[in-house]
Design a protein around this motif. Sequence first.
Motif, PDB file in Angstrom:
ATOM      1  N   SER A 101      33.371  30.056  49.743  1.00 20.53           N
ATOM      2  CA  SER A 101      33.408  30.822  48.512  1.00 20.53           C
ATOM      3  C   SER A 101      34.584  30.373  47.656  1.00 20.53           C
ATOM      4  N   GLN A 102      34.295  30.137  46.386  1.00 23.83           N
ATOM      5  CA  GLN A 102      35.359  29.719  45.491  1.00 23.83           C
ATOM      6  C   GLN A 102      35.529  30.749  44.380  1.00 23.83           C
ATOM      7  N   PRO A 103      36.727  31.307  44.254  1.00 20.90           N
ATOM      8  CA  PRO A 103      36.949  32.280  43.171  1.00 20.90           C
ATOM      9  C   PRO A 103      36.819  31.571  41.826  1.00 20.90           C
ATOM     10  N   ARG A 104      36.159  32.205  40.876  1.00 25.13           N
ATOM     11  CA  ARG A 104      35.969  31.579  39.568  1.00 25.13           C
ATOM     12  C   ARG A 104      37.008  32.143  38.606  1.00 25.13           C
ATOM     13  N   PHE A 143      29.305  35.155  47.755  1.00 26.27           N
ATOM     14  CA  PHE A 143      29.211  35.727  46.415  1.00 26.27           C
ATOM     15  C   PHE A 143      30.005  37.029  46.318  1.00 26.27           C
ATOM     16  N   ILE A 144      30.826  37.121  45.282  1.00 31.95           N
ATOM     17  CA  ILE A 144      31.491  38.393  45.018  1.00 31.95           C
ATOM     18  C   ILE A 144      31.139  38.816  43.594  1.00 31.95           C
ATOM     19  N   PHE A 145      30.709  40.058  43.481  1.00 28.02           N
ATOM     20  CA  PHE A 145      30.299  40.588  42.182  1.00 28.02           C
ATOM     21  C   PHE A 145      31.331  41.591  41.693  1.00 28.02           C
ATOM     22  N   THR A 152      32.549  36.806  40.457  1.00 30.22           N
ATOM     23  CA  THR A 152      33.938  36.339  40.461  1.00 30.22           C
ATOM     24  C   THR A 152      34.170  35.277  41.530  1.00 30.22           C
ATOM     25  N   ALA A 153      33.226  35.136  42.454  1.00 31.99           N
ATOM     26  CA  ALA A 153      33.332  34.060  43.440  1.00 31.99           C
ATOM     27  C   ALA A 153      31.934  33.654  43.868  1.00 31.99           C
ATOM     28  N   ALA A 154      31.751  32.366  44.093  1.00 38.23           N
ATOM     29  CA  ALA A 154      30.449  31.845  44.517  1.00 38.23           C
ATOM     30  C   ALA A 154      30.689  30.590  45.342  1.00 38.23           C
ATOM     31  N   PRO A 155      29.693  30.188  46.140  1.00 32.04           N
ATOM     32  CA  PRO A 155      29.886  28.982  46.951  1.00 32.04           C
ATOM     33  C   PRO A 155      30.302  27.804  46.088  1.00 32.04           C
TER      34      PRO A 155
END
Length: 638
Positions: A496-499, A527-529, A539-542
């Motif tokens: 997971s990479q924070p965007r 995934f973080i929503f 805010t985070a996705a692979p």
Amino acid sequence: MAEPLRIQQLDDRTIGYIAAGEVVERPAQVVKELIENSIDAGSNRIIIEIERGGFDLISVGDDGSGIHSDDLPLALNRHATSKLTNENDLAKISTLGFRGEALASIGMVSQMVISSRPKDQAGNSIAMKDGHRGELEACGMAEGTRIEVSYLFKNQPARLAFQRRPATEASKIVDIVVEHAMANANIGFKLSNDGRIVLDIPAVEDASDRLFDLLGGQASNLVTLEKPDDDEQAPGDERWSGWISTPDISRGRGDDIHILINSRPVAAQPFLKAIRRGYKTRLMQGRHPVAILNLRLPNDEVDVNVHPTKREVRFKHSWRVLERLERAIAHTLANIPTQPEASGGIAPITGLAPATASQTHNNENRPSWAINASSQLSLEGAKAETHAPVARVNRPVSTSPINQQTLTGESPIAPALSSAERELHRHAGQDTERPDQEDPLGAIINDLPEMEPLSQFADSYIMVQSENELLIVDQHALHERIRYERLRNDDSLWTSQPRITPIPIELNARQLAKMAAAEDVLSELGFIFANNSQKWCITAAPNLLTSASVGPFVHDLLLDLSQDGGVLESVEKVKDELAFMRSCRGAVKANEKLSLAEMRRLLEDMRRIPNPWACVHGRPTAMRIPLDALDHHFGRHG
Ligand code: ADP
Ligand code: MG
């Protein structure tokens, strides 16, 4: 041996439980039955409240016709209904309900209170508690009916044990409400779950307004189903209307296909084939469109009395009905301009298949790579294919009497590319990643020898010396396979990479409910929503997902996760699919110059992947010409 069990007459109470098993297996089914009753009562607005996925409370209130106070106790009887008078009515049912069983069944397995006030009458209520009926009581209320169902299955521990989690059930309930809302634009719906409003949509006249209320911006991806000019003349009174997605929008599952028959939501399964046929080859294998399709036909041409939950129906003229749907879809899509025929794709050269085993066998004197007539024929066919990029048609077709053979006896032959796959290939290379810039792969894991690139032919094929063989490698196919293996097996890409800039995502009521139900799986995938002032974002996705690809990917994923169980399998499937798409997109394309270093790197990588012989579509990556065969051909074998 013991005596066989005796047959006995079940008492009414027991019969009540059995019926409950048919239509009241889970909270979502209760919601469905109650909404259907409200719709049948001619309501303009239906308000649904649930608590803890419906297990603690389901309340459905409407402003419909109401129930006469004398009838209230009757409504709780099994086989008591206002919608049928005799069996003849069964042949032309115009209401959603007709069996007169739902309320009785629900009352057997919960604490239920029915309050109702018909026009010009006073309000009354009656309760039923686990099958025990209470007394009629006066109650003040507005016109209409409200049914409250509390503690469903509380006294049926066996049934309770098999229930899903409240969040899963809530998601299913949203599905049910959305389905009925799609079918009844003229009715307003409000749904809240644990006090939070999930859906609140007004009654509208135009069904497309309802579509936007339910799907949000995603509705603009759909096109209105259009009928061929001669549709009115075709025999039959059935008429289809609705919306379908263009071929570039698709889903991994068929769950976004909604079929409504005379405003009754039914299972889509029996229609999927016809829909797919309507799309012809424009959908990629295993992909499904998004569709909301409404069928109107005379009530006596459809039998809804087939299944207890009425999800399945039977048509008098099913072939005709499906055929008409297929025609309409094909016609609608024909009017949608096809994507521009850009060059740079790979034409489906179906003729480049190795001789079949029997051919090889029957021609003892011919080397297995000798040409066979059929491959010439299919080459002609491939040339005639309108999709073949122009550049290819003008290139000389080799007349060398050397046929191709793929490495090892595996014959990785696949059917021609579908147009969607072709589309994918066409855009391959737009964001080409140079082979020699990519992360190194691990150790050598197959038995390919060291290989030396000799040159590039037609900017598309690499000529390779591989011990005693000449290899001709399809650079795109090979790069695609290498990228796939790298993407699929590199865990760092899935972390997971924070965007830094949160990625906005549009989520409708169904998708939100699914997200809530699948929170743990989604976070497992990385995934973080977050919800920033009413707008959802990620805010985070692979790692491997670009900002642009996150949204469509999540929409697809939410459908996948709607399946009960099978979640892990679906995570794997999802990773596969993603790796598949990305491997194709970033691969070098045909008609692209490669440096010697790049070719070397591709051949190096080729030794470090488990499946070097076939691209991800199953087509060959390489063809081999053994030195022996060349010698034989040139008469060097004495
Ligand atoms: P069915 O819908 O098959 O007739 P139900 O058990 O669901 O059977 O309902 C029994 C009867 O109760 C219905 O036929 C209808 O007359 C009445 N009824 C139930 N719900 C409502 C409602 N919301 N508004 C008006 N009448 C209702
Ligand atoms: Mg009913």
